[in-house]
Design a protein around this motif. Structure first.
Motif, short mmCIF file in Angstrom:
data_model
loop_
_atom_site.label_atom_id
_atom_site.label_comp_id
_atom_site.label_asym_id
_atom_site.label_seq_id
_atom_site.Cartn_x
_atom_site.Cartn_y
_atom_site.Cartn_z
N LYS A 162 0.82 -1.21 0.00
CA LYS A 162 0.00 0.00 0.00
C LYS A 162 0.85 1.26 0.00
O LYS A 162 0.44 2.31 -0.50
CB LYS A 162 -0.92 -0.01 1.21
N GLY A 177 3.44 1.67 -1.71
CA GLY A 177 4.07 1.83 -3.01
C GLY A 177 5.39 1.09 -3.13
O GLY A 177 6.01 1.08 -4.21
N ALA A 192 5.61 6.86 -4.13
CA ALA A 192 4.38 7.65 -4.11
C ALA A 192 3.61 7.47 -5.42
O ALA A 192 2.37 7.36 -5.43
CB ALA A 192 4.72 9.12 -3.89
N LYS A 193 4.33 7.41 -6.55
CA LYS A 193 3.70 7.24 -7.86
C LYS A 193 3.04 5.87 -7.97
O LYS A 193 1.91 5.75 -8.48
CB LYS A 193 4.75 7.41 -8.96
N THR A 194 3.73 4.85 -7.48
CA THR A 194 3.18 3.49 -7.52
C THR A 194 1.96 3.37 -6.63
O THR A 194 0.94 2.76 -7.01
CB THR A 194 4.25 2.47 -7.08
N ALA A 195 2.02 3.97 -5.42
CA ALA A 195 0.87 3.93 -4.50
C ALA A 195 -0.34 4.60 -5.13
O ALA A 195 -1.49 4.13 -4.96
CB ALA A 195 1.25 4.61 -3.18
N LYS A 196 -0.13 5.69 -5.85
CA LYS A 196 -1.23 6.40 -6.50
C LYS A 196 -1.84 5.55 -7.60
O LYS A 196 -3.08 5.51 -7.76
CB LYS A 196 -0.70 7.72 -7.08
N ARG A 197 -1.02 4.85 -8.36
CA ARG A 197 -1.51 4.02 -9.46
C ARG A 197 -2.39 2.88 -8.96
O ARG A 197 -3.45 2.61 -9.53
CB ARG A 197 -0.33 3.46 -10.26
N SER A 211 9.73 9.31 -4.37
CA SER A 211 8.78 9.73 -5.41
C SER A 211 8.26 8.53 -6.20
O SER A 211 7.09 8.50 -6.61
CB SER A 211 9.43 10.75 -6.35
N THR A 232 -4.09 2.78 -6.37
CA THR A 232 -5.33 3.34 -5.83
C THR A 232 -6.28 3.72 -6.97
O THR A 232 -7.50 3.51 -6.88
CB THR A 232 -5.04 4.59 -4.97
N GLN A 233 -5.73 4.26 -8.06
CA GLN A 233 -6.54 4.69 -9.20
C GLN A 233 -7.08 3.51 -10.01
O GLN A 233 -8.14 3.61 -10.63
CB GLN A 233 -5.71 5.59 -10.12
#
Length: 276
Positions: free
Chosen positions: A171, A173, A202-207, A199, A209-210
């Motif tokens: 979770k 990332g 953070a990018k992986t965690a956002k993906r 960074s 989630t999306q």
């Protein structure tokens, strides 16, 4: 004493000779006709025999099975795909379940079927130049790579067996690389990717989630368009910046089609076939 006159004797001899010559002509003519008939029949039989002899080799040629492809008709890439897929016993969905089980709360973000050689080259993390693991890396609970870079003690792949190489993100990332024997289904190695920056995490965690569509759902959307074997899944942005699951499907003719599956709704936004 009475004697036949010379003229009578001469006439008798001449008539006898004429009759003899006539008989001889009849005999010779008959012989010639017989010989010609034999020659004609012999020539005809010889011609038929010759034609039959020429026909035999053509009749004994075995045509190749209809629809079959010889190895020479496949490209190098197609031959590699054929060998790789044919040797694989574990399907993509089982590999996903196994990989995600290695990381608590983890989600798959990448999966690829690789040969034993390519999988070995992709072992992560790589050993440090001194032969010891990097001090910044924290090993997975299932084991850590040996100083020589060999697979984790969690298992070993069969010699020459293909592998599913999966990337699973927690979770936070943080990514973990998991190697799975594509024949036995056993985990060969599992370790954290220590090269990620803050960074990147953070990018992986956002993906993750999306992404509303799972890797399994993306694979089903792709195979609904093109029947075949799923060999790769990758959660990434397309050229327009849309988050998609790039999904590779290998068909029966060993060609590969790559689909872009929208990670939000599962629609196919692009597809391209590699004919090599």
């Amino acid at each position: 004493m009475t004697c036949d006159s010379p003229s009578k004797n001469t006439g008798f001899l001449r008539a006898h000779r004429v009759r003899a010559a006539g008989v001889a002509c009849v005999v010779v003519t008959a012989a010639l006709l017989t010989g010609c008939g034999q020659d004609g029949g012999s020539t005809s039989a010889s011609t038929k025999t010759s034609e039959a002899a020429r026909a035999v080799p053509e009749a004994t040629k075995s045509p190749s099975p209809t629809g079959s492809s010889s190895p020479g008709q496949l490209t190098e890439d197609q031959q590699e795909r054929k060998e790789l897929v044919s040797a694989t016993k574990v399907t993509y969905d089982k590999a996903i379940t196994t990989a995600e089980g290695e990381v608590k709360g983890g989600k798959l973000v990448e999966l690829e079927l690789k040969s034993a050689k390519d999988a070995a080259d992709d072992e992560s993390p790589s050993p440090s130049p001194t032969g010891s693991p990097s001090p910044t890396g924290s090993p997975s609970p299932t084991g850590s790579p040996s100083p020589t870079g060999s697979p984790s003690p969690t298992g070993s792949a069969a010699t020459g067996a293909p592998q599913w190489v999966a990337t699973v993100a927690a979770k936070t990332g943080t990514k973990h690389k998991v190697h799975i024997d594509a024949v036995s289904g056993k985990v060969v190695s599992s370790s954290e990717d220590t090269d990620q920056s803050t960074s990147d995490k953070a990018k992986t965690a956002k993906r993750i989630t999306q992404a509303k569509q799972t890797a399994q759902q993306a694979a089903k959307a792709a195979t609904a368009k093109q029947q075949g074997t799923v060999t790769s899944l990758d959660l990434d942005d397309d050229d327009q910046g849309t988050l998609v699951w790039k999904t590779d499907v290998v068909t029966k003719d060993w060609k590969k089609t790559t689909f872009d599956i929208d990670a939000s709704n599962g629609s196919v936004t692009h597809q391209e076939t590699d004919n090599d």
